[in-house]
Scaffold this motif. Structure first.
Motif, PDB file in Angstrom:
ATOM      1  N   GLU A  69       0.819  -1.218   0.000  1.00 14.11           N
ATOM      2  CA  GLU A  69       0.000   0.000   0.000  1.00 14.11           C
ATOM      3  C   GLU A  69       0.848   1.262   0.000  1.00 14.11           C
ATOM      4  N   MET A  70       2.010   1.215   0.697  1.00 10.17           N
ATOM      5  CA  MET A  70       2.853   2.390   0.817  1.00 10.17           C
ATOM      6  C   MET A  70       4.104   2.239  -0.040  1.00 10.17           C
ATOM      7  N   GLU A  71       4.583   3.370  -0.531  1.00  9.00           N
ATOM      8  CA  GLU A  71       5.823   3.418  -1.300  1.00  9.00           C
ATOM      9  C   GLU A  71       6.808   4.315  -0.576  1.00  9.00           C
ATOM     10  N   TYR A  72       8.088   3.961  -0.670  1.00 13.18           N
ATOM     11  CA  TYR A  72       9.122   4.680   0.053  1.00 13.18           C
ATOM     12  C   TYR A  72      10.235   5.090  -0.898  1.00 13.18           C
ATOM     13  N   MET A 122      -3.567   9.485 -19.531  1.00 13.98           N
ATOM     14  CA  MET A 122      -3.584   9.524 -18.062  1.00 13.98           C
ATOM     15  C   MET A 122      -2.754   8.385 -17.468  1.00 13.98           C
ATOM     16  N   ILE A 123      -2.876   7.191 -18.044  1.00 11.83           N
ATOM     17  CA  ILE A 123      -2.101   6.053 -17.539  1.00 11.83           C
ATOM     18  C   ILE A 123      -0.605   6.299 -17.713  1.00 11.83           C
ATOM     19  N   ALA A 124      -0.229   6.832 -18.869  1.00 17.79           N
ATOM     20  CA  ALA A 124       1.188   7.082 -19.141  1.00 17.79           C
ATOM     21  C   ALA A 124       1.787   8.077 -18.155  1.00 17.79           C
ATOM     22  N   ILE A 125       1.103   9.200 -17.945  1.00 19.91           N
ATOM     23  CA  ILE A 125       1.676  10.219 -17.058  1.00 19.91           C
ATOM     24  C   ILE A 125       1.553   9.847 -15.591  1.00 19.91           C
ATOM     25  N   LYS A 126       0.646   8.911 -15.267  1.00 15.85           N
ATOM     26  CA  LYS A 126       0.549   8.396 -13.890  1.00 15.85           C
ATOM     27  C   LYS A 126       1.873   7.782 -13.448  1.00 15.85           C
ATOM     28  N   TYR A 127       2.575   7.166 -14.407  1.00 21.99           N
ATOM     29  CA  TYR A 127       3.827   6.482 -14.089  1.00 21.99           C
ATOM     30  C   TYR A 127       5.057   7.241 -14.594  1.00 21.99           C
ATOM     31  N   ARG A 181       0.626   4.340  -2.315  1.00 27.45           N
ATOM     32  CA  ARG A 181       0.748   3.990  -3.721  1.00 27.45           C
ATOM     33  C   ARG A 181      -0.450   4.504  -4.507  1.00 27.45           C
ATOM     34  N   ASN A 182      -0.202   5.021  -5.655  1.00 22.14           N
ATOM     35  CA  ASN A 182      -1.282   5.530  -6.498  1.00 22.14           C
ATOM     36  C   ASN A 182      -2.005   4.348  -7.133  1.00 22.14           C
ATOM     37  N   ASP A 183      -3.104   3.911  -6.505  1.00 20.54           N
ATOM     38  CA  ASP A 183      -3.855   2.754  -7.009  1.00 20.54           C
ATOM     39  C   ASP A 183      -5.137   3.166  -7.721  1.00 20.54           C
ATOM     40  N   LYS A 184      -5.240   4.442  -8.048  1.00 25.02           N
ATOM     41  CA  LYS A 184      -6.416   4.916  -8.752  1.00 25.02           C
ATOM     42  C   LYS A 184      -6.463   4.333 -10.162  1.00 25.02           C
ATOM     43  N   MET A 213      10.946   2.555  -3.851  1.00 25.28           N
ATOM     44  CA  MET A 213       9.975   1.532  -4.191  1.00 25.28           C
ATOM     45  C   MET A 213       8.840   2.151  -4.978  1.00 25.28           C
ATOM     46  N   VAL A 214       8.542   1.569  -6.103  1.00 26.11           N
ATOM     47  CA  VAL A 214       7.450   2.044  -6.944  1.00 26.11           C
ATOM     48  C   VAL A 214       6.658   0.835  -7.419  1.00 26.11           C
ATOM     49  N   GLY A 215       5.368   0.809  -7.111  1.00 28.65           N
ATOM     50  CA  GLY A 215       4.523  -0.280  -7.571  1.00 28.65           C
ATOM     51  C   GLY A 215       4.956  -1.638  -7.082  1.00 28.65           C
ATOM     52  N   GLY A 216       5.589  -1.692  -5.915  1.00 28.78           N
ATOM     53  CA  GLY A 216       6.030  -2.958  -5.361  1.00 28.78           C
ATOM     54  C   GLY A 216       7.395  -3.412  -5.816  1.00 28.78           C
TER      55      GLY A 216
END
Length: 418
Positions: free
Chosen positions: A52-55, A99-104, A67-70, A207-210
């Motif tokens: 759930e959390m990213e560091y 939107m998906i591209a810029i999310k990451y 984490r951005n899970d939207k 950490m990003v996306g696990g």
């Protein structure tokens, strides 16, 4: 699952790696052989549940966020605020893709999309409009690659595919000074006091996306000792040149890779960062250098603003005057900030003024893979170059520097920051 047909397409595409849920055995062998075995192949675990959390830790300072899970889908497009309300299914798909591209993507970021493809992404800039312009230039390049003259270019036999594709915490504050700063921006100005006794940890984590990344902290000191290996015919480096080269290296050490920086007289005058292409960094930073220089043009210095125009609005107006590429609607709003409409700053006037720029240094966080970066940098008064070296095209880059009378030092130190 990546099949053989897809692998054969990827085999000839310019890319560094792929991540997918699975690979057919023959397809995997094709991909493993790409780039002499250096092509990165990652297999995703479909059952993996990201934390759930990213560091992230950088320079001993830790950051934590949820984490951005939207989910980016069509429900986010229901609030259409313009007079034109129609959205085709293709338009919705392209908006969701964007939107998906810029999310990451590294913030700030914007992206252009069309027909299910991302055709221009601008990220990692301090200004939103810089992201728009950067992505727009990539869009233009993408489009113009289909121009008949471009498609019809005849290369010599043996020219490689990639060659064708390319042709800022103080340690303390006086009480009165602190009160002044706390009042800035209506109390929203951020003031941090550093602990001079703090010892940085050896390792940094993100950490990003696990997916976790770990690397040793970049504790290398950028100083004049890195400038001992001068590889060009011209060897002279003044003390000011050395200072500017060291300043440039320090700046890009803490800047998102890929990155280059222009410096002059103890100032950074242009930084280009976060781009996939080294020459894109050079050009992006170069445009900032040109804007910085042209702000001292007599016509820019003489602009007469109406009383009451705010400082930041004046800064923005001067930049747009320099850029000069306003359409009718933007110009109509821009000109209201002046007592009378200013005479345009012509391309000849800009070119002539920029030609007087000299003594500029450019520093790069990694080697220049082609001479194109040097060819562009010389247009902006660059006379000194600091870069790690180590490219197969080093000799080509050295020859380019010699042709322009530049002095270049190989630092043998890469300064990547991700």
């Amino acid at each position: 699952v990546v099949d053989v047909a897809t692998a054969n397409i990827l085999k000839i595409e310019v890319s560094d790696g792929i991540i997918a849920p699975g690979f057919e055995p023959e397809a995997l062998e094709i991909l493993k052989a790409k780039k002499g075995g250096k092509f990165i192949v990652l297999q995703a675990d479909n059952d993996f549940v990201p934390p759930e959390m990213e560091y992230r830790m950088c320079g001993g300072l830790g950051f934590m966020q949820k984490r951005n899970d939207k989910i980016c889908d069509a429900t986010l497009l229901e609030k259409v605020v313009t007079s034109k309300k129609d959205l085709s299914e293709q338009a919705k798909l392209d908006m969701i893709l964007g939107m998906i591209a810029i999310k990451y993507t590294q913030s700030n970021s914007v992206g252009y999309s069309k027909d299910g493809m991302m055709i221009g992404v601008g990220a990692g800039q301090q200004s939103r409009v810089d992201c728009v312009k950067l992505a727009g230039r990539k869009l233009s390049t993408w489009r113009l690659r289909f121009h008949p003259k471009v498609v019809g270019l005849k290369f010599k036999e043996g020219v490689k595919r990639q060659d064708r594709v390319n042709a800022r915490v103080r340690s303390g504050f006086a009480p009165e000074a602190l009160e002044i700063l706390k009042a800035k921006k209506g109390g929203k100005f951020i003031v941090l006091q550093a602990d001079n006794d703090f010892e940085f940890p050896e390792m940094e984590y993100r950490m990003v996306g696990g997916l976790g990344f770990m690397q040793k902290r970049n504790d290398k000191i950028c100083d004049a000792s890195l400038l001992a290996k001068v590889v060009t015919a011209k060897k002279e480096l003044s003390e000011q040149a050395k200072l500017d080269m060291v300043l440039g290296m320090i700046a890009i050490k803490y800047t998102q890779s890929n990155s280059v920086g222009y410096s002059k007289d103890g100032m950074m005058i242009g930084i280009g960062a976060g781009q996939q292409s080294r020459v894109d960094c050079v050009k992006l930073a170069g445009r900032k250098v040109a804007t910085w220089r042209l702000r001292f043009h007599p016509k820019v210095m003489a602009l007469k603003f109406r009383e009451g125009v705010k400082r930041q609005d004046r800064v923005n107006a001067r930049v747009r005057y320099i850029e000069g590429d306003m359409d009718e609607a933007e110009y109509a709003q821009w000109v209201t900030q002046f007592d009378s409409a200013p005479a345009p700053l012509t391309a000849h006037e800009k070119s002539e003024f920029l030609s007087g720029l000299s003594g500029v240094t450019i520093a790069s966080d990694a080697f220049f893979p082609f001479r194109d970066s040097i060819d562009h940098a010389q247009k902006l008064g660059v006379q000194f170059v600091a870069q790690p070296g180590g490219s197969v095209a080093d000799e080509e880059v050295i020859k380019a520097c010699d042709a322009y009378g530049m002095t270049m030092a190989f630092t043998n130190l890469r300064l990547f920051h991700h």
